[in-house]
Design an enzyme around this catalytic site. Sequence first.
Site, PDB file in Angstrom:
ATOM      1  N   TRP A 100     -15.581  60.928 -16.344  1.00 41.86           N
ATOM      2  CA  TRP A 100     -16.995  61.290 -16.458  1.00 41.86           C
ATOM      3  C   TRP A 100     -17.791  60.151 -17.085  1.00 41.86           C
ATOM      4  O   TRP A 100     -18.899  59.840 -16.640  1.00 41.86           O
ATOM      5  CB  TRP A 100     -17.173  62.581 -17.245  1.00 41.86           C
ATOM      6  N   ASP A 167     -22.943  62.849 -23.751  1.00 41.40           N
ATOM      7  CA  ASP A 167     -22.547  63.876 -22.790  1.00 41.40           C
ATOM      8  C   ASP A 167     -21.618  64.848 -23.524  1.00 41.40           C
ATOM      9  O   ASP A 167     -20.486  64.514 -23.830  1.00 41.40           O
ATOM     10  CB  ASP A 167     -21.824  63.211 -21.609  1.00 41.40           C
ATOM     11  N   LYS A 191     -19.056  74.694 -18.746  1.00 41.52           N
ATOM     12  CA  LYS A 191     -17.825  74.560 -19.514  1.00 41.52           C
ATOM     13  C   LYS A 191     -17.840  75.480 -20.737  1.00 41.52           C
ATOM     14  O   LYS A 191     -16.869  76.152 -21.020  1.00 41.52           O
ATOM     15  CB  LYS A 191     -17.611  73.115 -19.954  1.00 41.52           C
TER      16      LYS A 191
HETATM   17  C1  LIG Z   1     -17.691  68.618 -15.909  1.00 45.78           C
HETATM   18  C2  LIG Z   1     -18.248  67.435 -16.590  1.00 45.78           C
HETATM   19  C3  LIG Z   1     -19.262  66.660 -16.015  1.00 45.78           C
HETATM   20  C4  LIG Z   1     -19.832  66.946 -14.640  1.00 45.78           C
HETATM   21  O1  LIG Z   1     -20.632  68.057 -14.704  1.00 45.78           O
HETATM   22  P1  LIG Z   1     -21.451  68.603 -13.435  1.00 45.78           P
HETATM   23  O2  LIG Z   1     -22.299  69.646 -14.081  1.00 45.78           O
HETATM   24  O3  LIG Z   1     -20.441  69.143 -12.477  1.00 45.78           O
HETATM   25  O4  LIG Z   1     -22.231  67.490 -12.857  1.00 45.78           O
HETATM   26  C5  LIG Z   1     -19.755  65.601 -16.743  1.00 45.78           C
HETATM   27  N1  LIG Z   1     -19.270  65.299 -17.943  1.00 45.78           N
HETATM   28  C6  LIG Z   1     -18.286  66.007 -18.520  1.00 45.78           C
HETATM   29  C7  LIG Z   1     -17.793  65.630 -19.872  1.00 45.78           C
HETATM   30  C8  LIG Z   1     -17.747  67.104 -17.855  1.00 45.78           C
HETATM   31  O5  LIG Z   1     -16.758  67.819 -18.425  1.00 45.78           O
END
Ligand SMILES: *Cc1c(COP(=O)(O)O)cnc(C)c1O
Length: 355
Positions: A100, A167, A191
Amino acid sequence: MSKIHNFSAGPSILAPEAFEKSIESIKNFAGTGLSILEISHRTKEFEAVMDETAALVKELLNVPENYDILFLQGGASTQFFQVPHNFLRTAAAYTKTGVWAAGAIKEAKLYGDVRVIASSEDTNYRYIPKNYEIPTDVDYFHCTSNNTIYGTQMKEFPKSPVPMICDMSSDIFSRPVNTSDFDLIYAGAQKNMGPAGVTLVIVNKELYSRRPEGRAIPSMLDYKLHGEKGSMYNTPPVFPILVSKYNLEWVKRMGGTEGMLKRNTEKADLLYKAIDDSHYFEGTVETEDRSQMNVCFVFKEPNADLETKFNNACKEAGISGIKGHRSVGGYRASLYNALPLESVQVLVNVMETFA
Ligand SMILES: *Cc1c(COP(=O)(O)O)cnc(C)c1O
């Protein structure tokens, strides 16, 4: 059928009460006699949902007054380019701690000079780099708090001389954070906050003065505009926001982020101990960087026969979603907020019985 224990890495388990309330809101939202799926987002009933959800985020994460709380679309993946589109003038510093993070770096390169100041790519992201220096001549520093695929988590955040952007998709609301240390936090909801379809962005309004001169910003990519419009510039993802609200109400009732930290520590400690005590399994990352959200483990000596037996034993016990990401293999048990300790106990029992 036995109860299902949902270890999915995302979209993930939510609090049971979030489902019950959501079902009711589909039938009859806030006493309107209409479904949440068929009313205007401009009704006072839905505007109240927006206000209450933002207030919950603010309270749970101690968000300072001068920050906007936004509910956007496009997932965390859209943030990978929306962040640099708004704030990368010449250069930005990134840590590369997983797939990511690499995705965020790739998109930022569309806008300027990206300096990867620390990386754990050399070991397939087994650890969290530390003791790196954040340069002062960059527009911002970007990090990923929890690496969902590999199961590593930042336990501390650096003091950054430039705006810090994080993030937090896979560990937001799982523990207290000092929100004022960050200038922008983003998280895809699916998540640890709610269902897929909404992205939470928490942004220090002071950042708006740092936008690149001469770069046009399409309205939908403009944080400032979304802030001024209360995330109602266009139709917001009405239902995912409502479900997130119900889930966050549960988080609050369970003691907020302090309560979640206690709960998540208990679960993670139980599972990591079982892995460490086992003759069959081992963890895949450095002990000190182990994630409380995603626990990755493999058979010490790969053995397809044992794996099939273990997979069957898990299935029989109602364990779902522990297959590791294809880039790591083995197993990944995700212990997001709503997963009960009881589910971890069932997994541990299977591991022990299996041995
Ligand atoms: C799942 C995830 C993403 C991607 O998220 P989307 O909402 O599917 O674009 C980005 N960063 C992290 C840390 C993730 O776990």
